[in-house]
Motif scaffolding. Structure first.
Motif, short mmCIF file in Angstrom:
data_model
loop_
_atom_site.label_atom_id
_atom_site.label_comp_id
_atom_site.label_asym_id
_atom_site.label_seq_id
_atom_site.Cartn_x
_atom_site.Cartn_y
_atom_site.Cartn_z
N VAL A 103 -12.96 0.08 -1.53
CA VAL A 103 -13.76 1.28 -1.28
C VAL A 103 -12.96 2.28 -0.45
N VAL A 104 -12.25 1.76 0.55
CA VAL A 104 -11.39 2.62 1.37
C VAL A 104 -10.33 3.29 0.50
N PHE A 105 -9.73 2.51 -0.40
CA PHE A 105 -8.71 3.06 -1.30
C PHE A 105 -9.29 4.19 -2.14
N PHE A 106 -10.48 3.98 -2.69
CA PHE A 106 -11.11 5.00 -3.54
C PHE A 106 -11.41 6.26 -2.73
N ILE A 107 -11.94 6.10 -1.53
CA ILE A 107 -12.28 7.27 -0.70
C ILE A 107 -11.03 8.07 -0.37
N SER A 142 -7.56 12.88 -1.79
CA SER A 142 -6.19 13.29 -2.15
C SER A 142 -5.16 12.91 -1.08
N ILE A 143 -5.42 11.79 -0.39
CA ILE A 143 -4.43 11.26 0.56
C ILE A 143 -3.26 10.72 -0.25
N ASP A 144 -2.05 10.92 0.24
CA ASP A 144 -0.88 10.49 -0.52
C ASP A 144 -0.89 8.98 -0.74
N PRO A 145 -0.35 8.51 -1.89
CA PRO A 145 -0.43 7.09 -2.26
C PRO A 145 0.17 6.14 -1.22
N VAL A 146 1.24 6.54 -0.56
CA VAL A 146 1.87 5.66 0.42
C VAL A 146 0.93 5.40 1.59
N THR A 147 0.37 6.47 2.13
CA THR A 147 -0.57 6.33 3.25
C THR A 147 -1.81 5.57 2.81
N ASN A 148 -2.30 5.88 1.63
CA ASN A 148 -3.48 5.21 1.09
C ASN A 148 -3.25 3.71 0.99
#
Length: 209
Positions: A168-172, A177-183
């Protein structure tokens, strides 16, 4: 470039951690070397196989040599350690802190991998969560069934819950539009922290009585 390196890191750490947890369980059940390899590989690669089948694609482990090599490395680490010191048997106990922490690391890493695969496939939030959960717990379920035990995910409190919250955190973060590395890093940290906290503080979900 950084994103690919981080993704490969999660694949490596998750696969090795799960392979070690599978090998630990094989030792506890006094399996032979082949049985140890089977359990180690099943734990390390099982979730990924389920994920790829659901996405209708050839399993990554059948194309890339990396996952199999990482799984073999995890099994070899346990075998060598066991031959050098019989104390490894104690680590194979399902209540051992070492076993549970390694399983938590694998769970967190594979949650990120599963959620990323779901997002890349264009799945909705439900699909991303399901794919992350199956990738995270699939190998462990196969491991426990092969060992003749009730899967850890069905009896351990806050196990699958941790991977669901992580997804869920990943989806949010993806939606924002948080960058993939930070996500990926945040999702890994949240999932791991939740699972380790559950182990430390013995968190429990309500049980029907």
């Amino acid at each position: 470039m950084l994103e690919q390196m981080l993704f490969e890191f999660f694949i490596a750490i998750g696969t090795i951690a799960f392979a070690i947890s599978g090998a630990f369980k094989a030792i506890r059940h006094e399996f032979d070397v082949l049985g140890l390899l089977v359990l180690g590989f099943a734990t390390a690669l099982g979730g990924g196989l389920i994920r790829d089948v659901m996405l209708h694609r050839t399993p990554t482990a059948f194309i890339d040599n990396g996952p199999a090599a990482y799984a073999l490395a995890g099994c070899v680490i346990v075998l060598v350690s066991h031959w050098l010191s019989k104390k490894v048997w104690g680590l194979a106990d399902p209540e051992s802190r070492t076993f549970l922490v390694l399983d938590a690391v694998g769970l967190a890493a594979f949650t990120v991998i599963g959620a990323s695969a779901g997002a890349e496939a264009g799945l909705n939030v439900f699909g991303i969560i399901m794919l992350a959960a199956l990738t995270g717990v699939g190998g462990g379920m196969i491991r426990d069934l092969l060992a003749g035990e009730t899967p850890l995910v069905l009896k351990s409190d806050f196990y699958a819950t941790a991977t669901i919250i992580g997804a869920v955190v990943f989806f949010i973060l993806s939606y924002l539009s948080i960058d993939p590395v930070t996500n990926s890093a945040v999702t890994f940290a949240v999932t791991l922290l939740l699972r380790l906290s559950a182990i430390q503080f013995k968190w429990q979900l309500p049980r029907p009585k």
